[in-house]
Scaffold this motif. Structure first.
Motif, PDB file in Angstrom:
ATOM      1  N   LEU B 142      -8.284 -10.542 -10.503  1.00 46.99           N
ATOM      2  CA  LEU B 142      -8.197  -9.082 -10.632  1.00 46.99           C
ATOM      3  C   LEU B 142      -8.776  -8.354  -9.421  1.00 46.99           C
ATOM      4  CD1 LEU B 142      -7.341  -6.748 -12.394  1.00 46.99           C
ATOM      5  CD2 LEU B 142      -9.599  -6.755 -13.403  1.00 46.99           C
ATOM      6  N   PRO B 143      -9.983  -8.723  -8.944  1.00 42.95           N
ATOM      7  CA  PRO B 143     -10.459  -8.061  -7.716  1.00 42.95           C
ATOM      8  C   PRO B 143      -9.521  -8.249  -6.534  1.00 42.95           C
ATOM      9  CG  PRO B 143     -12.243  -9.209  -8.743  1.00 42.95           C
ATOM     10  CD  PRO B 143     -11.022  -9.584  -9.494  1.00 42.95           C
ATOM     11  N   PHE B 144      -8.892  -9.403  -6.454  1.00 46.05           N
ATOM     12  CA  PHE B 144      -7.968  -9.650  -5.352  1.00 46.05           C
ATOM     13  C   PHE B 144      -6.812  -8.665  -5.403  1.00 46.05           C
ATOM     14  CE2 PHE B 144      -4.437 -11.958  -3.431  1.00 46.05           C
ATOM     15  CZ  PHE B 144      -4.999 -12.289  -2.216  1.00 46.05           C
ATOM     16  N   GLU B 145      -6.266  -8.462  -6.605  1.00 43.22           N
ATOM     17  CA  GLU B 145      -5.143  -7.531  -6.714  1.00 43.22           C
ATOM     18  C   GLU B 145      -5.587  -6.099  -6.476  1.00 43.22           C
ATOM     19  OE1 GLU B 145      -2.145  -8.381  -6.988  1.00 43.22           O
ATOM     20  OE2 GLU B 145      -2.390 -10.508  -7.446  1.00 43.22           O
ATOM     21  N   VAL B 146      -6.782  -5.752  -6.979  1.00 45.82           N
ATOM     22  CA  VAL B 146      -7.278  -4.388  -6.790  1.00 45.82           C
ATOM     23  C   VAL B 146      -7.499  -4.104  -5.311  1.00 45.82           C
ATOM     24  CG1 VAL B 146      -9.234  -2.876  -7.250  1.00 45.82           C
ATOM     25  CG2 VAL B 146      -8.268  -4.211  -9.073  1.00 45.82           C
ATOM     26  N   SER B 147      -7.907  -5.134  -4.547  1.00 51.89           N
ATOM     27  CA  SER B 147      -8.137  -4.895  -3.122  1.00 51.89           C
ATOM     28  C   SER B 147      -6.832  -4.555  -2.404  1.00 51.89           C
ATOM     29  CB  SER B 147      -8.793  -6.107  -2.484  1.00 51.89           C
ATOM     30  OG  SER B 147      -7.918  -7.190  -2.490  1.00 51.89           O
ATOM     31  N   SER B 148      -5.695  -5.016  -2.946  1.00 51.23           N
ATOM     32  CA  SER B 148      -4.433  -4.612  -2.312  1.00 51.23           C
ATOM     33  C   SER B 148      -4.191  -3.120  -2.498  1.00 51.23           C
ATOM     34  CB  SER B 148      -3.280  -5.421  -2.889  1.00 51.23           C
ATOM     35  OG  SER B 148      -3.065  -5.049  -4.223  1.00 51.23           O
ATOM     36  N   ILE B 149      -4.578  -2.586  -3.669  1.00 47.77           N
ATOM     37  CA  ILE B 149      -4.449  -1.143  -3.885  1.00 47.77           C
ATOM     38  C   ILE B 149      -5.375  -0.398  -2.929  1.00 47.77           C
ATOM     39  CG2 ILE B 149      -4.685   0.695  -5.579  1.00 47.77           C
ATOM     40  CD1 ILE B 149      -4.059  -1.314  -7.701  1.00 47.77           C
ATOM     41  N   LEU B 150      -6.583  -0.967  -2.727  1.00 51.61           N
ATOM     42  CA  LEU B 150      -7.519  -0.352  -1.777  1.00 51.61           C
ATOM     43  C   LEU B 150      -6.914  -0.289  -0.386  1.00 51.61           C
ATOM     44  CD1 LEU B 150     -10.471   0.584  -1.210  1.00 51.61           C
ATOM     45  CD2 LEU B 150     -10.875  -1.741  -0.510  1.00 51.61           C
ATOM     46  N   PHE B 151      -6.256  -1.365   0.013  1.00 53.78           N
ATOM     47  CA  PHE B 151      -5.634  -1.369   1.339  1.00 53.78           C
ATOM     48  C   PHE B 151      -4.531  -0.329   1.436  1.00 53.78           C
ATOM     49  CE2 PHE B 151      -7.196  -5.547   2.886  1.00 53.78           C
ATOM     50  CZ  PHE B 151      -7.595  -5.060   4.103  1.00 53.78           C
ATOM     51  N   LEU B 152      -3.749  -0.218   0.370  1.00 53.49           N
ATOM     52  CA  LEU B 152      -2.677   0.786   0.390  1.00 53.49           C
ATOM     53  C   LEU B 152      -3.272   2.180   0.534  1.00 53.49           C
ATOM     54  CD1 LEU B 152       0.336   1.233   0.080  1.00 53.49           C
ATOM     55  CD2 LEU B 152      -0.039   1.550  -2.343  1.00 53.49           C
ATOM     56  N   ALA B 153      -4.345   2.440  -0.228  1.00 57.31           N
ATOM     57  CA  ALA B 153      -4.978   3.758  -0.144  1.00 57.31           C
ATOM     58  C   ALA B 153      -5.538   3.999   1.249  1.00 57.31           C
ATOM     59  CB  ALA B 153      -6.090   3.864  -1.192  1.00 57.31           C
ATOM     60  N   ALA B 154      -6.154   2.964   1.845  1.00 58.57           N
ATOM     61  CA  ALA B 154      -6.713   3.133   3.186  1.00 58.57           C
ATOM     62  C   ALA B 154      -5.613   3.410   4.202  1.00 58.57           C
ATOM     63  CB  ALA B 154      -7.498   1.887   3.580  1.00 58.57           C
ATOM     64  N   MET B 155      -4.486   2.718   4.038  1.00 58.91           N
ATOM     65  CA  MET B 155      -3.373   2.907   4.968  1.00 58.91           C
ATOM     66  C   MET B 155      -2.851   4.325   4.893  1.00 58.91           C
ATOM     67  SD  MET B 155      -0.667  -0.117   5.211  1.00 58.91           S
ATOM     68  CE  MET B 155       0.542   0.560   4.124  1.00 58.91           C
ATOM     69  N   VAL B 156      -2.597   4.797   3.660  1.00 55.30           N
ATOM     70  CA  VAL B 156      -2.102   6.160   3.486  1.00 55.30           C
ATOM     71  C   VAL B 156      -3.120   7.161   4.011  1.00 55.30           C
ATOM     72  CG1 VAL B 156      -1.416   7.864   1.780  1.00 55.30           C
ATOM     73  CG2 VAL B 156      -0.659   5.525   1.556  1.00 55.30           C
ATOM     74  N   GLY B 157      -4.399   6.906   3.712  1.00 58.07           N
ATOM     75  CA  GLY B 157      -5.443   7.826   4.165  1.00 58.07           C
ATOM     76  C   GLY B 157      -5.532   7.895   5.672  1.00 58.07           C
ATOM     77  N   ALA B 158      -5.450   6.745   6.342  1.00 55.91           N
ATOM     78  CA  ALA B 158      -5.548   6.747   7.806  1.00 55.91           C
ATOM     79  C   ALA B 158      -4.381   7.503   8.420  1.00 55.91           C
ATOM     80  CB  ALA B 158      -5.598   5.318   8.323  1.00 55.91           C
ATOM     81  N   VAL B 159      -3.180   7.258   7.902  1.00 55.50           N
ATOM     82  CA  VAL B 159      -2.013   7.962   8.449  1.00 55.50           C
ATOM     83  C   VAL B 159      -2.134   9.451   8.194  1.00 55.50           C
ATOM     84  CG1 VAL B 159       0.469   8.242   8.220  1.00 55.50           C
ATOM     85  CG2 VAL B 159      -0.515   5.982   8.268  1.00 55.50           C
ATOM     86  N   PHE B 160      -2.568   9.796   6.991  1.00 55.48           N
ATOM     87  CA  PHE B 160      -2.653  11.220   6.641  1.00 55.48           C
ATOM     88  C   PHE B 160      -3.715  11.929   7.475  1.00 55.48           C
ATOM     89  CE2 PHE B 160      -4.461  14.605   4.036  1.00 55.48           C
ATOM     90  CZ  PHE B 160      -3.328  15.373   3.866  1.00 55.48           C
ATOM     91  N   LEU B 161      -4.850  11.252   7.694  1.00 58.37           N
ATOM     92  CA  LEU B 161      -5.931  11.900   8.430  1.00 58.37           C
ATOM     93  C   LEU B 161      -5.586  12.094   9.896  1.00 58.37           C
ATOM     94  CD1 LEU B 161      -9.123  10.204   7.071  1.00 58.37           C
ATOM     95  CD2 LEU B 161      -8.580  12.591   6.968  1.00 58.37           C
ATOM     96  N   SER B 162      -4.869  11.138  10.463  1.00 60.05           N
ATOM     97  CA  SER B 162      -4.708  11.189  11.912  1.00 60.05           C
ATOM     98  C   SER B 162      -3.411  11.853  12.338  1.00 60.05           C
ATOM     99  CB  SER B 162      -4.790   9.789  12.498  1.00 60.05           C
ATOM    100  OG  SER B 162      -3.838   8.977  11.882  1.00 60.05           O
ATOM    101  N   LYS B 163      -2.611  12.342  11.406  1.00 62.97           N
ATOM    102  CA  LYS B 163      -1.395  13.012  11.876  1.00 62.97           C
ATOM    103  C   LYS B 163      -1.705  14.452  12.223  1.00 62.97           C
ATOM    104  CE  LYS B 163       0.663  14.507   7.498  1.00 62.97           C
ATOM    105  NZ  LYS B 163       0.391  15.900   7.623  1.00 62.97           N
TER     106      LYS B 163
END
Lengths: 107, 167
Positions: B142-163
């Protein structure tokens, strides 16, 4: 060198090494004014903790510690990407990443 | 003195020396390079502890991905010159003293940590990919799968912040 480490190196040596590395990270956070360097020192602190967790997991024979180190690496990667994006945005707005310029939230 | 101790002292010296240089060096690009040296020394420590999977992941993730990200940002912000203005010396003295006291406190706290630990009679293969993979995908699924959601959120956040702002 499978069991050599456990037989020849006391766990205290790893504790001293990681405490020194962690303290160097703390020193960098307090000492430098450049936000990117401060970020790198935070990474250094994370890595000191990782090394201590791996050492304890090896000495206790429990693989849970190494799995936790893996998750710490995952979270650190996500944290770095978001943090550097925030730094880019700060630089775009203030033309500086000196943390002494970022005192708007200071009382 | 056995050879493992020589390896340990060499890796420790490299790690601490380059970590100090990360803090001291004025040029941010040099700091990044010294931090990479520190990370390679830590990967050597992982190998010494027979944590081969973590050593590989450490080099790939830290030296390969995170430090490249740092270098990109430093070069995009054009920070390779020293731009820190000279500050007063009192905060620096305070920082050194605070970090030193912190280190002494931690050493005093942890120096007796060996008491209560089991004697070394362990399975030496816990750090191998096979063993860690079993643990990761059985007990920590379960933590392994949840960390994939964390990565998705980080990816979206980085793109959103730096545009750039449109308006």
């Amino acid at each position: 060198m499978n069991n050599d480490v456990i037989l020849n190196i006391p766990i205290q040596w790893y504790i001293y090494l990681t405490v020194i590395l962690f303290s160097i990270g703390v020193l960098g956070v307090l000492f430098r004014r450049n936000a990117i360097i401060i970020f790198m020192c935070v990474e250094l602190m994370l890595n000191a903790v990782n090394l201590l967790m791996v050492a304890f997991s090896r000495y206790l024979g429990d693989s849970g510690g190494q799995v936790f180190v893996f998750f710490i690496m995952v979270v650190a990667a996500a944290e770095v990407s978001v943090g550097l994006a925030i730094l880019m945005m700060i630089y775009r707005n203030t033309k500086s990443i000196d943390i002494d310029d970022l005192n708007k939230l200071k009382w | 003195m056995p050879i493992t101790q020589y390896i340990f002292f060499f890796l420790t010296f490299v790690a601490i020396f380059s970590a100090i240089l990360v803090v001291i060096d004025k040029n941010p690009v040099h700091s990044v390079l010294y931090l990479i040296v520190t990370f390679f020394a830590l990967a050597g420590h992982y190998l010494l502890l027979n944590a081969q999977f973590l050593a590989a992941v450490h080099i790939i993730v830290y030296a390969g991905a995170i430090m490249v990200l740092f270098l990109y940002v430093i070069m995009m912000l054009n920070l390779n010159k020293e731009i820190e203005p000279h500050k007063k010396n009192i905060p620096k003295f305070a920082a050194v003293i605070a970090a030193g006291v912190f280190m002494l406190c931690l050493i005093a706290l942890l120096t007796n940590a060996q008491k209560g630990m089991l004697p070394a009679a362990q399975n030496e293969n816990i750090g191998l990919v096979e063993n860690l993979g079993k643990v990761l995908f059985r007990e920590y699924m379960l933590p392994f799968e949840v960390s994939s959601i964390l990565f998705l959120a980080a990816m979206v956040g980085a793109v959103f912040l730096s545009k750039k702002e449109i308006n």
